[in-house]
Design a protein around this motif. Sequence first.
Motif, PDB file in Angstrom:
ATOM      1  N   CYS A  47       0.813  -1.222   0.000  1.00  0.00           N
ATOM      2  CA  CYS A  47       0.000   0.000   0.000  1.00  0.00           C
ATOM      3  C   CYS A  47       0.848   1.275   0.000  1.00  0.00           C
ATOM      4  O   CYS A  47       0.469   2.275  -0.606  1.00  0.00           O
ATOM      5  N   CYS A  50       1.568   2.371  -3.464  1.00  0.00           N
ATOM      6  CA  CYS A  50       0.419   2.271  -4.377  1.00  0.00           C
ATOM      7  C   CYS A  50      -0.154   3.657  -4.654  1.00  0.00           C
ATOM      8  O   CYS A  50      -0.247   4.503  -3.754  1.00  0.00           O
ATOM      9  N   PHE A  52      -3.078   4.604  -4.973  1.00  0.00           N
ATOM     10  CA  PHE A  52      -4.338   4.925  -4.308  1.00  0.00           C
ATOM     11  C   PHE A  52      -4.192   5.271  -2.833  1.00  0.00           C
ATOM     12  O   PHE A  52      -5.173   5.602  -2.173  1.00  0.00           O
ATOM     13  N   SER A  53      -2.971   5.187  -2.292  1.00  0.00           N
ATOM     14  CA  SER A  53      -2.790   5.454  -0.867  1.00  0.00           C
ATOM     15  C   SER A  53      -2.402   6.899  -0.604  1.00  0.00           C
ATOM     16  O   SER A  53      -1.882   7.594  -1.480  1.00  0.00           O
ATOM     17  N   CYS A  64      -6.909   5.010   1.593  1.00  0.00           N
ATOM     18  CA  CYS A  64      -6.938   4.389   0.269  1.00  0.00           C
ATOM     19  C   CYS A  64      -8.207   4.853  -0.422  1.00  0.00           C
ATOM     20  O   CYS A  64      -9.285   4.806   0.172  1.00  0.00           O
ATOM     21  N   PHE A  67     -11.152   2.577  -0.256  1.00  0.00           N
ATOM     22  CA  PHE A  67     -11.778   2.288   1.033  1.00  0.00           C
ATOM     23  C   PHE A  67     -12.089   3.603   1.743  1.00  0.00           C
ATOM     24  O   PHE A  67     -11.445   3.946   2.739  1.00  0.00           O
ATOM     25  N   CYS A  78      -3.547  -5.170  -2.135  1.00  0.00           N
ATOM     26  CA  CYS A  78      -4.767  -5.730  -2.721  1.00  0.00           C
ATOM     27  C   CYS A  78      -4.574  -5.825  -4.218  1.00  0.00           C
ATOM     28  O   CYS A  78      -3.613  -5.279  -4.775  1.00  0.00           O
ATOM     29  N   TRP A  81      -3.650  -2.963  -6.677  1.00  0.00           N
ATOM     30  CA  TRP A  81      -2.383  -2.246  -6.516  1.00  0.00           C
ATOM     31  C   TRP A  81      -1.917  -1.652  -7.856  1.00  0.00           C
ATOM     32  O   TRP A  81      -1.945  -2.333  -8.886  1.00  0.00           O
TER      33      TRP A  81
HETATM   34  S1  SF4 Z   1      -5.609   0.035  -3.769  1.00  0.00           S
HETATM   35 FE1  SF4 Z   1      -5.066  -1.811  -2.629  1.00  0.00          FE
HETATM   36  S2  SF4 Z   1      -2.808  -1.861  -2.650  1.00  0.00           S
HETATM   37 FE2  SF4 Z   1      -3.457   0.226  -3.175  1.00  0.00          FE
HETATM   38  S3  SF4 Z   1      -3.469   1.352  -1.236  1.00  0.00           S
HETATM   39 FE3  SF4 Z   1      -5.532   0.566  -1.582  1.00  0.00          FE
HETATM   40  S4  SF4 Z   1      -5.616  -1.413  -0.493  1.00  0.00           S
HETATM   41 FE4  SF4 Z   1      -3.440  -0.848  -0.748  1.00  0.00          FE
END
Ligand code: SF4
Length: 86
Positions: A47, A50, A52-53, A64, A67, A78, A81
């Motif tokens: 993460c 990544c 998205f983090s 993220c 989420f 995940c 990624w």
């Molecule tokens: S998309 Fe997946 S790998 Fe990327 S930060 Fe979110 S949970 Fe982590």
Amino acid sequence: VGIARAAAPAVAADDPTGVALKYNADATKADRAAAARPGMPAAEQMCSNCQFSGASDVPDHLTCTLFPGKVVSAKGWCSSWTVKAA
Ligand code: SF4
């Protein structure tokens, strides 16, 4: 100074989105090799690198985009990624 707010909860092991995305708070236990996501060797993907983090105020955890309202482990992974743009 500021209004205290509850820390965002960490994504649980049985989180439906997490299950769907094969999220694991411990990237070494996630199926990174099988997913073969491009951009970085599977063993280095987590993460923290990544796209998205983002930074969070929960120690060792990150926000993220996938989420909303929760945080993920900095050392999680995940199947969505995606290598973080430089
Ligand atoms: S998309 Fe997946 S790998 Fe990327 S930060 Fe979110 S949970 Fe982590």
